[in-house]
Design an enzyme around this catalytic site. Structure first.
Site, PDB file in Angstrom:
ATOM      1  N   ASP A   8       0.867  -1.182   0.000  1.00  0.00           N
ATOM      2  CA  ASP A   8       0.000   0.000   0.000  1.00  0.00           C
ATOM      3  C   ASP A   8       0.905   1.233   0.000  1.00  0.00           C
ATOM      4  OD1 ASP A   8       0.943   0.218   2.596  1.00  0.00           O
ATOM      5  OD2 ASP A   8      -1.027   0.217   3.556  1.00  0.00           O
ATOM      6  N   HIS A   9       0.326   2.405   0.203  1.00  0.00           N
ATOM      7  CA  HIS A   9       1.102   3.657   0.187  1.00  0.00           C
ATOM      8  C   HIS A   9       2.175   3.670   1.277  1.00  0.00           C
ATOM      9  CE1 HIS A   9      -2.210   3.987   2.966  1.00  0.00           C
ATOM     10  NE2 HIS A   9      -1.580   4.975   3.604  1.00  0.00           N
ATOM     11  N   CYS A  66       3.213  -3.190   3.996  1.00  0.00           N
ATOM     12  CA  CYS A  66       2.306  -2.099   4.379  1.00  0.00           C
ATOM     13  C   CYS A  66       2.986  -1.342   5.517  1.00  0.00           C
ATOM     14  CB  CYS A  66       0.908  -2.599   4.720  1.00  0.00           C
ATOM     15  SG  CYS A  66       0.772  -3.638   6.190  1.00  0.00           S
ATOM     16  N   GLY A  67       2.249  -0.590   6.285  1.00  0.00           N
ATOM     17  CA  GLY A  67       2.897   0.200   7.329  1.00  0.00           C
ATOM     18  C   GLY A  67       3.604  -0.666   8.351  1.00  0.00           C
ATOM     19  N   THR A  68       2.903  -1.663   8.833  1.00  0.00           N
ATOM     20  CA  THR A  68       3.479  -2.588   9.815  1.00  0.00           C
ATOM     21  C   THR A  68       3.766  -3.964   9.239  1.00  0.00           C
ATOM     22  OG1 THR A  68       1.257  -3.315  10.413  1.00  0.00           O
ATOM     23  CG2 THR A  68       2.201  -1.502  11.717  1.00  0.00           C
ATOM     24  N   GLY A  69       3.197  -4.263   8.088  1.00  0.00           N
ATOM     25  CA  GLY A  69       3.264  -5.613   7.519  1.00  0.00           C
ATOM     26  C   GLY A  69       2.152  -6.519   8.043  1.00  0.00           C
ATOM     27  N   GLY A  71      -1.427  -5.904   8.406  1.00  0.00           N
ATOM     28  CA  GLY A  71      -2.675  -5.985   7.650  1.00  0.00           C
ATOM     29  C   GLY A  71      -2.503  -6.726   6.335  1.00  0.00           C
ATOM     30  N   ASN A 100       8.253 -22.768   8.845  1.00  0.00           N
ATOM     31  CA  ASN A 100       6.878 -22.529   8.379  1.00  0.00           C
ATOM     32  C   ASN A 100       6.710 -22.676   6.871  1.00  0.00           C
ATOM     33  OD1 ASN A 100       7.414 -19.940  10.617  1.00  0.00           O
ATOM     34  ND2 ASN A 100       6.088 -21.651  11.148  1.00  0.00           N
ATOM     35  N   ARG A 110       6.958   1.086   8.019  1.00  0.00           N
ATOM     36  CA  ARG A 110       7.114   2.040   9.120  1.00  0.00           C
ATOM     37  C   ARG A 110       7.845   1.428  10.314  1.00  0.00           C
ATOM     38  NH1 ARG A 110       0.785   3.967   8.598  1.00  0.00           N
ATOM     39  NH2 ARG A 110       1.096   5.511   6.937  1.00  0.00           N
ATOM     40  N   ARG A 133       9.444 -32.646  11.422  1.00  0.00           N
ATOM     41  CA  ARG A 133       8.275 -32.341  12.251  1.00  0.00           C
ATOM     42  C   ARG A 133       7.543 -31.095  11.774  1.00  0.00           C
ATOM     43  NH1 ARG A 133      12.708 -30.250  14.634  1.00  0.00           N
ATOM     44  NH2 ARG A 133      12.561 -28.313  15.840  1.00  0.00           N
ATOM     45  N   HIS A 134       8.271 -30.220  11.094  1.00  0.00           N
ATOM     46  CA  HIS A 134       7.643 -28.997  10.602  1.00  0.00           C
ATOM     47  C   HIS A 134       6.719 -29.280   9.417  1.00  0.00           C
ATOM     48  CE1 HIS A 134      10.236 -26.965  13.358  1.00  0.00           C
ATOM     49  NE2 HIS A 134      11.302 -27.493  12.773  1.00  0.00           N
ATOM     50  N   ARG A 137       3.281 -29.981  10.731  1.00  0.00           N
ATOM     51  CA  ARG A 137       2.625 -28.776  11.222  1.00  0.00           C
ATOM     52  C   ARG A 137       2.138 -27.892  10.075  1.00  0.00           C
ATOM     53  NH1 ARG A 137       7.423 -28.315  15.743  1.00  0.00           N
ATOM     54  NH2 ARG A 137       6.620 -30.022  17.023  1.00  0.00           N
TER      55      ARG A 137
END
Ligand code: RB5
Length: 168
Positions: A8-9, A66-69, A71, A100, A110, A133-134, A137
Site C-alpha cells: 500500500d502507500h 504495508c505500514g506494519t506488515g 494488515g 513454516n 514504518r 516435524r515442521h 505442522r
C-alpha cells in the site's frame, strides 16, 4: 526466481527498495502495485494480488509491504495455499522459511529499515524448509483451509486434524 511484490502507500518506499535489490540480484520481479506513496490505498487488495500470484504459480514467492506488515499479511493469508509471514529481520525471515515454509514475506515500511529489510529478504529467498516435524505442522495449517475439517485436542493435549469429520 520470479517474485511478486505489492504494497500500500505506507509500504511503497520499502517495496521499491526491496524490488530494486531483487532485480539487481537477478530475480524476475512482478510489481503488482501500488505505484506511489502519495495516494492512500487499501492494503487488502495488494496482499490478495501477491497471494494469488504465488498461489497460482505465476510467481515462486512474494513480498508484501504495508505500514506494519500486519494488515497485508492477514490479507495475503486469506488466499488458499499462502503462508505469509511477517518478518522483521534475518532471524524471523530464516525461521519463517525453515519452520513454516512461508511463501510470502511481509515487511513493515514504518517498522523495518531498508538495510534490515534487504538482509531479511535475502535470507528469506535463500533459506530452505527443514521438513521433518515442521512438515506435519505445515500440513495441519493447510488442513485448516478445508471447510469440512475439524481440529480437536487429543488426551495428550496436542492437536490432531481429522479431515473426514464434518463441522456441525
Ligand atoms: C495504513 O495507514 C496502515 O494502516 C497500513 O499500512 C498497515 O499498517 C495496516 O496493517
Amino acid at each position: 526466481m520470479r517474485i511478486a511484490v505489492g504494497s500500500d502507500h505506507a509500504g511503497f518506499d520499502l517495496k521499491a527498495t526491496v524490488a530494486r535489490h531483487l532485480v539487481g540480484a537477478g530475480h524476475d520481479v512482478v510489481d503488482l502495485g501500488t505505484d506511489t506513496s502519495d495516494v492512500p490505498v487499501d492494503y487488502p487488495r495488494y496482499g490478495e494480488a501477491v497471494g494469488r500470484a504465488v498461489a497460482t504459480g505465476r510467481a515462486d514467492g512474494g513480498v508484501c509491504v504495508c505500514g506494519t506488515g500486519i494488515g497485508i499479511s492477514i490479507a495475503a493469508n486469506k488466499v488458499e495455499g499462502i503462508r505469509a509471514a511477517l518478518v522483521h529481520d534475518v532471524t524471523t525471515a530464516s525461521f519463517a522459511r525453515r519452520h513454516n515454509d512461508a511463501n510470502v514475506a511481509c515487511l513493515g515500511g514504518r517498522t523495518t529499515g531498508p538495510a534490515e529489510a534487504i538482509d531479511a529478504i535475502d535470507t528469506f529467498f535463500t533459506t530452505g524448509f527443514e521438513g521433518g516435524r515442521h512438515q506435519r505442522r505445515v500440513e495441519e495449517i493447510t488442513g485448516i483451509e478445508s471447510p469440512t475439517a475439524v481440529t480437536r485436542a487429543t488426551p495428550a493435549g496436542s492437536l490432531n486434524r481429522t479431515s473426514e469429520e464434518e463441522v456441525p
